[in-house]
Design a protein around this motif. Structure first.
Motif, mmCIF file in Angstrom:
data_model
loop_
_atom_site.group_PDB
_atom_site.id
_atom_site.type_symbol
_atom_site.label_atom_id
_atom_site.label_comp_id
_atom_site.label_asym_id
_atom_site.label_seq_id
_atom_site.Cartn_x
_atom_site.Cartn_y
_atom_site.Cartn_z
ATOM 1 N N MET A 1 -3.390 -2.029 2.828
ATOM 2 C CA MET A 1 -2.724 -0.737 2.713
ATOM 3 C C MET A 1 -2.251 -0.226 4.075
ATOM 4 O O MET A 1 -2.957 -0.357 5.083
ATOM 5 C CB MET A 1 -3.666 0.306 2.095
ATOM 6 C CG MET A 1 -3.873 0.169 0.609
ATOM 7 S SD MET A 1 -4.931 1.500 -0.016
ATOM 8 C CE MET A 1 -4.888 1.155 -1.778
ATOM 9 N N SER A 2 -1.087 0.396 4.086
ATOM 10 C CA SER A 2 -0.601 1.073 5.279
ATOM 11 C C SER A 2 -1.290 2.435 5.363
ATOM 12 O O SER A 2 -1.870 2.916 4.379
ATOM 13 C CB SER A 2 0.908 1.257 5.192
ATOM 14 O OG SER A 2 1.238 2.108 4.107
ATOM 15 N N PRO A 3 -1.250 3.092 6.521
ATOM 16 C CA PRO A 3 -1.853 4.426 6.640
ATOM 17 C C PRO A 3 -1.317 5.414 5.605
ATOM 18 O O PRO A 3 -2.068 6.237 5.072
ATOM 19 C CB PRO A 3 -1.489 4.850 8.062
ATOM 20 C CG PRO A 3 -1.354 3.562 8.813
ATOM 21 C CD PRO A 3 -0.761 2.598 7.817
ATOM 22 N N ASP B 1 -3.540 7.230 2.695
ATOM 23 C CA ASP B 1 -3.578 8.681 2.504
ATOM 24 C C ASP B 1 -3.249 9.051 1.059
ATOM 25 O O ASP B 1 -3.871 9.952 0.477
ATOM 26 C CB ASP B 1 -2.575 9.360 3.455
ATOM 27 C CG ASP B 1 -3.015 9.266 4.907
ATOM 28 O OD1 ASP B 1 -4.218 9.051 5.146
ATOM 29 O OD2 ASP B 1 -2.139 9.398 5.794
ATOM 30 N N TRP B 2 -2.286 8.355 0.475
ATOM 31 C CA TRP B 2 -1.928 8.619 -0.928
ATOM 32 C C TRP B 2 -3.082 8.272 -1.863
ATOM 33 O O TRP B 2 -3.378 9.010 -2.818
ATOM 34 C CB TRP B 2 -0.693 7.778 -1.290
ATOM 35 C CG TRP B 2 -0.329 7.892 -2.748
ATOM 36 C CD1 TRP B 2 0.449 8.837 -3.322
ATOM 37 C CD2 TRP B 2 -0.750 7.013 -3.805
ATOM 38 N NE1 TRP B 2 0.547 8.623 -4.679
ATOM 39 C CE2 TRP B 2 -0.180 7.501 -5.003
ATOM 40 C CE3 TRP B 2 -1.535 5.861 -3.840
ATOM 41 C CZ2 TRP B 2 -0.386 6.874 -6.227
ATOM 42 C CZ3 TRP B 2 -1.755 5.251 -5.065
ATOM 43 C CH2 TRP B 2 -1.182 5.754 -6.245
ATOM 44 N N ALA B 3 -3.772 7.146 -1.571
ATOM 45 C CA ALA B 3 -4.899 6.715 -2.406
ATOM 46 C C ALA B 3 -6.049 7.717 -2.322
ATOM 47 O O ALA B 3 -6.680 8.039 -3.341
ATOM 48 C CB ALA B 3 -5.367 5.324 -1.975
#
Length: 336
Positions: free
Chosen positions: A52-54, A58-60
């Motif tokens: 995952m990207s940052p 954050d969305w997760a």
């Protein structure tokens, strides 16, 4: 009459203590679980978290409500819990109540049968030791019981698995039933033998010794000496008088013992990979499955608190002075 008027105050105090205890427990578990090291996203998304990207992370976290301060998360959880919504399990992707319900039956079978066996055999063993008090049989049972109660449950479990499952291949080493045999009573019994033996062996003597000492105290009471002087036989005195007088204490011990035996059941479930609440508790803590962990801890905590309250009520029936002291204390506080 004064104490009868204070009964509502006394009950109110018990209810307040119960609610306050549950609140403090939920608060402590909530904060400790979230401050402990680990990544709850791994439980929900698995290995995908590493890629995952940052922004995606954050969305997760926002999706699971983990990006807010802990205090905000707790207030939201408490509000939802008050309406019967305890959230979803990160690992199982379903309502935590449904996850626990699917495992609860297995724990009730193991713990319930174990509880009955422990207190049936502990009563019989306690009576036997009290009957032959300080004689050879009593001394042998005391020594063997003391040794068996000191053996760690996980170590004894591994030894029995090594002997009966690996070496002799007589009994299964894990699970509650074989694949496709969920409704096969015989298969379930075979899977229960080893974990049930561990639970009974590790708790039996602890309670049998307490019962032995209770009966021994009754045997030395003045009324027993008087009964013997009148010609009553030892059997009659033991079963008609001594045993009957320890029943309230015995019930109190049973109430207090529920959390103790439950804790042992959890350990046994983990060692034998038994699909119950104990294994589920271990998994929820390991995988940071917050919602599942919260409900499991609350269930266990509520059970402990209720058992202690029941034991206290039984003790108050045995000795009303305890209740009278509490009601008087409550009355003085209210009057002040």
């Amino acid at each position: 009459m004064k104490h009868k008027k204070n009964i509502p105050l006394y009950l109110g105090k018990k209810i307040l203590i119960f609610l306050a205890s549950v609140f403090v427990l939920s608060l402590a578990v909530f904060y400790i679980s979230r401050l402990a090291p680990g990544d709850p996203l791994v439980s929900y998304y698995g290995d995908r978290v590493e890629k995952m990207s940052p922004e995606e992370r954050d969305w997760a976290e926002a999706k699971l409500g983990l990006n807010d301060p802990i205090s905000v998360q707790y207030v939201r959880w408490l509000d939802n819990a008050a309406h019967g919504d305890f959230g979803i399990s990160y690992k199982y992707k379903m309502n935590v109540v449904d996850v626990i319900t699917s495992r609860l039956e297995n724990t009730l079978i193991l713990g319930g049968i174990g509880f009955i066996l422990i207190f049936t055999f502990s009563m019989l063993l306690g009576i036997l030791c009290a009957w032959y008090e300080d004689r050879l049989l009593d001394r042998i049972i005391c020594k063997v019981g003391t040794i068996s109660s000191c053996i760690p449950e996980f170590w004894l479990s591994l030894v029995l698995i090594l002997i009966f499952s690996i070496a002799l291949r007589l009994l299964p080493s894990s699970g509650a039933y074989s694949i496709g045999k969920q409704n096969d009573i015989g298969d379930r019994i075979v899977h229960l033998i080893l974990p049930m033996c561990i639970i009974v062996i590790n708790h039996l003597w602890y309670y049998a010794y307490m019962i032995r000492n209770k009966i021994a105290e009754e045997v030395r009471a003045d009324y027993v000496l008087l009964a013997k002087s009148k010609g009553l036989k030892k059997r009659s005195v033991m079963f008609r008088h001594c045993l009957r007088n320890i029943i309230p204490s015995y019930l109190s011990i049973m109430a207090i013992s529920v959390p103790h035996i439950l804790g042992g059941t959890y350990i046994v479930e983990t060692v034998f990979s038994y699909p119950g609440i104990g294994t589920l508790s271990y998994e929820s803590a390991r995988y940071k499955d917050y919602n599942l962990l919260m409900l499991l801890c609350l269930m266990s905590g509520i059970l402990v608190i209720l058992c202690n309250i029941i034991a206290q009520i039984i003790n108050e029936q045995i000795d009303p002075r305890i209740k009278n002291a509490e009601t008087t204390e409550v009355s003085e506080v209210m009057e002040a």
